[in-house]
Structure formats: structure tokens, C-alpha cells
Design a protein around this motif. Structure first.
Motif, PDB file in Angstrom:
ATOM      1  N   UNK A 169       0.756  -1.248   0.091  1.00 23.71           N
ATOM      2  CA  UNK A 169      -0.046  -0.123   0.034  1.00 23.71           C
ATOM      3  C   UNK A 169       0.881   1.215   0.221  1.00 23.71           C
ATOM      4  N   UNK A 170       0.479   2.236  -1.095  1.00 21.41           N
ATOM      5  CA  UNK A 170       1.255   3.420  -1.127  1.00 21.41           C
ATOM      6  C   UNK A 170       0.747   4.602   0.053  1.00 21.41           C
ATOM      7  N   UNK A 171       1.480   4.780   0.962  1.00 19.61           N
ATOM      8  CA  UNK A 171       0.858   5.868   2.038  1.00 19.61           C
ATOM      9  C   UNK A 171       1.443   7.336   1.627  1.00 19.61           C
ATOM     10  N   UNK A 172       2.706   7.211   1.142  1.00 16.59           N
ATOM     11  CA  UNK A 172       3.311   8.630   0.713  1.00 16.59           C
ATOM     12  C   UNK A 172       4.021   8.378  -0.388  1.00 16.59           C
ATOM     13  N   UNK A 173       3.967   9.455  -1.624  1.00 16.87           N
ATOM     14  CA  UNK A 173       4.621   9.362  -2.663  1.00 16.87           C
ATOM     15  C   UNK A 173       4.996  10.869  -3.378  1.00 16.87           C
ATOM     16  N   UNK A 174       6.393  10.706  -3.802  1.00 17.96           N
ATOM     17  CA  UNK A 174       6.870  11.786  -4.380  1.00 17.96           C
ATOM     18  C   UNK A 174       7.640  11.566  -5.623  1.00 17.96           C
ATOM     19  N   UNK A 175       6.984  12.044  -7.001  1.00 14.87           N
ATOM     20  CA  UNK A 175       7.429  11.661  -8.102  1.00 14.87           C
ATOM     21  C   UNK A 175       8.571  12.072  -8.562  1.00 14.87           C
ATOM     22  N   UNK A 176       8.966  11.704  -9.817  1.00 14.07           N
ATOM     23  CA  UNK A 176      10.357  12.061 -10.379  1.00 14.07           C
ATOM     24  C   UNK A 176      10.268  13.422 -10.594  1.00 14.07           C
ATOM     25  N   UNK A 177       9.166  14.218 -11.169  1.00 13.64           N
ATOM     26  CA  UNK A 177       8.950  15.423 -11.581  1.00 13.64           C
ATOM     27  C   UNK A 177       8.978  16.312 -10.577  1.00 13.64           C
ATOM     28  N   UNK A 178       8.507  15.885  -9.188  1.00 14.75           N
ATOM     29  CA  UNK A 178       8.193  16.836  -8.244  1.00 14.75           C
ATOM     30  C   UNK A 178       9.624  17.164  -7.821  1.00 14.75           C
ATOM     31  N   UNK A 179      10.815  16.371  -7.708  1.00 12.91           N
ATOM     32  CA  UNK A 179      12.009  16.491  -7.392  1.00 12.91           C
ATOM     33  C   UNK A 179      12.836  17.462  -8.488  1.00 12.91           C
ATOM     34  N   UNK A 180      13.331  18.417  -8.279  1.00 11.63           N
ATOM     35  CA  UNK A 180      14.013  19.281  -9.547  1.00 11.63           C
ATOM     36  C   UNK A 180      15.466  19.015  -9.561  1.00 11.63           C
ATOM     37  N   UNK A 181      15.965  17.958  -9.791  1.00 11.80           N
ATOM     38  CA  UNK A 181      17.327  17.667 -10.109  1.00 11.80           C
ATOM     39  C   UNK A 181      17.664  17.058 -11.156  1.00 11.80           C
ATOM     40  N   UNK A 182      18.643  16.726 -11.462  1.00 13.43           N
ATOM     41  CA  UNK A 182      19.249  16.105 -12.732  1.00 13.43           C
ATOM     42  C   UNK A 182      18.906  14.449 -12.661  1.00 13.43           C
ATOM     43  N   UNK A 183      18.739  14.152 -13.718  1.00 11.76           N
ATOM     44  CA  UNK A 183      18.260  12.538 -13.638  1.00 11.76           C
ATOM     45  C   UNK A 183      19.434  11.636 -14.367  1.00 11.76           C
ATOM     46  N   UNK A 184      19.197  10.238 -14.052  1.00 11.46           N
ATOM     47  CA  UNK A 184      20.214   9.405 -14.692  1.00 11.46           C
ATOM     48  C   UNK A 184      19.623   9.107 -15.900  1.00 11.46           C
ATOM     49  N   UNK A 185      20.831   8.833 -16.900  1.00 13.31           N
ATOM     50  CA  UNK A 185      20.300   8.403 -18.383  1.00 13.31           C
ATOM     51  C   UNK A 185      19.297   7.001 -18.549  1.00 13.31           C
ATOM     52  N   UNK A 186      18.773   6.960 -19.501  1.00 11.32           N
ATOM     53  CA  UNK A 186      17.849   5.377 -19.435  1.00 11.32           C
ATOM     54  C   UNK A 186      19.192   4.244 -19.670  1.00 11.32           C
ATOM     55  N   UNK A 187      18.561   3.048 -18.848  1.00 13.47           N
ATOM     56  CA  UNK A 187      19.284   1.864 -19.035  1.00 13.47           C
ATOM     57  C   UNK A 187      20.716   1.771 -17.865  1.00 13.47           C
ATOM     58  N   UNK A 188      20.605   2.859 -17.319  1.00 10.88           N
ATOM     59  CA  UNK A 188      21.589   3.079 -16.180  1.00 10.88           C
ATOM     60  C   UNK A 188      21.590   1.753 -15.152  1.00 10.88           C
ATOM     61  N   UNK A 189      22.434   1.041 -14.695  1.00 11.42           N
ATOM     62  CA  UNK A 189      22.308  -0.134 -13.928  1.00 11.42           C
ATOM     63  C   UNK A 189      22.393   0.641 -12.357  1.00 11.42           C
ATOM     64  N   UNK A 190      21.411   0.141 -11.577  1.00 10.75           N
ATOM     65  CA  UNK A 190      21.336   0.661 -10.153  1.00 10.75           C
ATOM     66  C   UNK A 190      21.864  -0.122  -9.285  1.00 10.75           C
ATOM     67  N   UNK A 191      22.455   0.438  -8.112  1.00 10.90           N
ATOM     68  CA  UNK A 191      23.060  -0.066  -6.791  1.00 10.90           C
ATOM     69  C   UNK A 191      21.896  -0.363  -5.986  1.00 10.90           C
ATOM     70  N   UNK A 192      21.570  -1.369  -5.279  1.00 14.90           N
ATOM     71  CA  UNK A 192      20.605  -1.774  -4.435  1.00 14.90           C
ATOM     72  C   UNK A 192      20.995  -1.913  -2.953  1.00 14.90           C
TER      73      UNK A 192
END
Length: 306
Positions: free
Chosen positions: A120-143
Motif C-alpha cells: 500500500x502506498x502511504x506517501x509518494x513523491x514523483x520524479x517530476x516533483x524533485x527538480x534535480x538532474x536524472x540518470x540516463x536511460x538503462x543505467x544499472x542501479x545499486x541496491x
């Protein structure tokens, strides 16, 4: 018979290549994920699915039309979409009065639902709401996983495995320092799961190793665990079974110590050193006096034996 279940013989080379991609392999393809909206999905759930799809690109399929299905009651539609799009992971979003802002994350085995967990989603902040630079498409993430629940509770342990499967991306043999661009952080605390996404910044530190700073990139989710549908232990072990061709072959007479040093044991027959051919040199020739003493010793040994 279902149209997807019948035996299909390719008529063109393109169709043949398409079917070969879906055949079982020793090294399987990268797991793709399908993101599906329920029949009553609201704006929040839709944004979450779009943001997760942005993180999964290009290994994801986003279904824009609404699909009236209930995964915990009937999984046939999910299995149909999985076979159609060749996806082994799925995320289903829905919204109703009993379970508002609902997400179901799961995985398939042989195009059948293996396990799935409802969040269940209790709180959500989207990608567009945070005005910072984003990573390019297909970048492998660290978990990163924080919290004792991920190692103690069975539901959370299976959720951790599912999240790793969902966000791990392609398997790579080498890692480049500049390619470590963003981090997905999951924290289990007080019955909630906090999902945060950070961009990794490498700053100058005055030495060879750079100074690392984390900048929140989005999306940001506060989740709560609801229902679970987990596979039995036997089916789970079967899905994790490794083919014999990929299993490392045992090497005989090889051992390792605590420091990682490899030791090998060689078995040889007893060597007769009297027959050993050596290089004949003048300096190694015996003197006449030495030969006389050796002859005397041999004669004395023979007399004693007699």
C-alpha cells in the motif's frame, strides 16, 4: 486450445529469430517487467507506474489501457500478458475503498505466477516533483537494504528477493567507477518499507578515491505490506534450480586455505634416481683413489652377505 499455447512453426526468418529468443537458454535473457493499470487506478497509482517504468527502461513494458483484473483471485490475465510480452516480472496498480493506492509486485515461473506481494502506498513523491538532474536511460542501479526485518521475517525476506529481481538490471562482468550513477535504498522500519532513489555524485577529495555525495532523484515511496501469495518451498527451489552445464565442475586434489591461497596435490610414482641421465662433465668424474675405495666397500658387503 489457446492461441498462445499452440505449436507455432515460423514461416519467415524474422519469426524464426523471434521464437529463438524465447526458447529456454543456459544463460537466460534479461528479465523484463510489465506494468499494468487496474480498472480503477487513480492518478497516484498511474504516476507510480510511470516512474517505475522510467527506472526500468528499456527492460519494461507499460500498458496504458486499464485492465479489469484481480491478481489474488484470478491470475489468468496476468499469465496471458506475461506470455504475450515475454515478461517474467510484473507490477499491477489499483485503487479502491478497501485497499487505496494499491501495488502488487510479483514474478513468473514458466509463465505462471510464482509469488506476489501486495503493498500500500502511504506517501509518494514523483520524479517530476524533485527538480534535480536524472540518470540516463538503462543505467544499472545499486541496491541497498537496511533493516533487520529483511533477514528475519519470511515475508520481508521474499520481498527483498523480489525487489532485487525487479530492479537489478543486466548482469555485468566488469564495473566502471563512473558508471555507478544511482542508488535505490530500501529501509524496513516499524512495519513500513521506505523506498528512496538517489543520484550518486563523485566529488574531488584530494586523493585517488573520490568523495561520494547522494542527491535525491526520485521517486520516493512509503509502503506498507498488505497481502502475500508466496510459492511453496518445493516450487521455489525448483525455480532456483541451476542447469548441470552451468554448475562449476569439481577439481580434484585442489584445496584453499583461509587466506585464499590455492594448493594442488600431485601424485607421482617413485622415481629410480640411479637411472637418471645427467650431463657428463670432467669435473664430476671420480678419481682413481675414490674408485678403489668403492670397489673395496662393495667386496666387503658381498663377503658379509655370504
Amino acid at each position: 486450445m489457446d492461441t498462445l499455447d499452440r505449436v507455432v512453426k515460423p514461416k519467415t526468418k524474422r519469426a524464426k529469430r523471434f521464437l529463438e529468443k524465447r526458447e529456454p537458454k543456459l544463460n537466460e535473457n534479461i528479465k523484463n517487467a510489465m506494468l499494468i493499470k487496474g480498472g480503477n487506478a487513480n492518478a497516484t497509482v498511474t504516476k507510480v507506474l510511470k516512474d517505475v517504468y522510467a527506472l526500468k527502461k528499456p527492460y519494461g513494458v507499460l500498458y496504458k489501457k486499464k485492465n479489469i483484473t484481480r491478481p489474488f483471485e484470478d491470475q489468468t490475465s496476468l499469465e496471458f500478458f506475461s506470455k504475450k510480452s515475454d515478461c517474467s516480472l510484473f507490477m499491477f496498480g489499483s485503487h479502491n475503498k478497501k485497499r487505496p493506492n494499491n501495488l502488487v509486485i510479483g514474478r513468473m515461473y514458466d509463465y505462471h505466477v510464482l509469488d506476489m506481494i501486495e503493498l500500500g502506498i502511504e506517501n509518494f513523491v514523483s520524479l517530476k516533483d524533485i527538480k534535480n538532474s536524472k540518470c540516463p536511460e538503462g543505467t544499472k542501479s545499486m541496491l541497498i537494504f537496511a533493516g533487520d526485518d529483511f533477514d528475519v521475517t519470511e515475508d520481508y525476506r521474499r520481498l527483498k528477493s523480489l525487489l532485487i529481481d525487479f530492479f537489478r538490471g543486466p548482469t555485468v562482468s566488469n564495473i566502471r567507477l563512473a558508471g555507478l550513477e544511482y542508488v535505490l535504498h530500501f529501509t524496513a522500519l516499524n512495519g513500513k518499507i521506505y523506498f528512496r532513489s538517489y543520484k550518486l555524485l563523485l566529488k574531488k577529495s584530494g586523493c585517488r578515491t573520490p568523495r561520494i555525495e547522494l542527491e535525491e532523484m526520485g521517486p520516493s515511496l512509503d509502503l506498507v505490506l498488505r497481502r502475500t501469495h508466496l510459492a511453496s518451498d518445493d516450487l521455489y527451489k525448483l525455480s532456483m534450480k541451476m542447469p548441470k552445464a552451468l554448475k562449476p565442475k569439481k577439481k580434484k586434489n585442489i584445496s584453499h586455505d583461509t587466506f585464499g591461497t590455492t594448493y594442488g596435490r600431485i601424485h607421482m610414482q617413485k622415481q629410480d634416481l640411479s637411472k637418471l641421465q645427467t650431463r657428463k662433465m670432467k669435473g664430476l668424474k671420480k678419481r682413481p683413489a675414490e674408485r678403489i675405495t668403492e670397489d673395496h666397500e662393495k667386496k666387503s658387503k658381498r663377503i658379509k652377505k655370504n
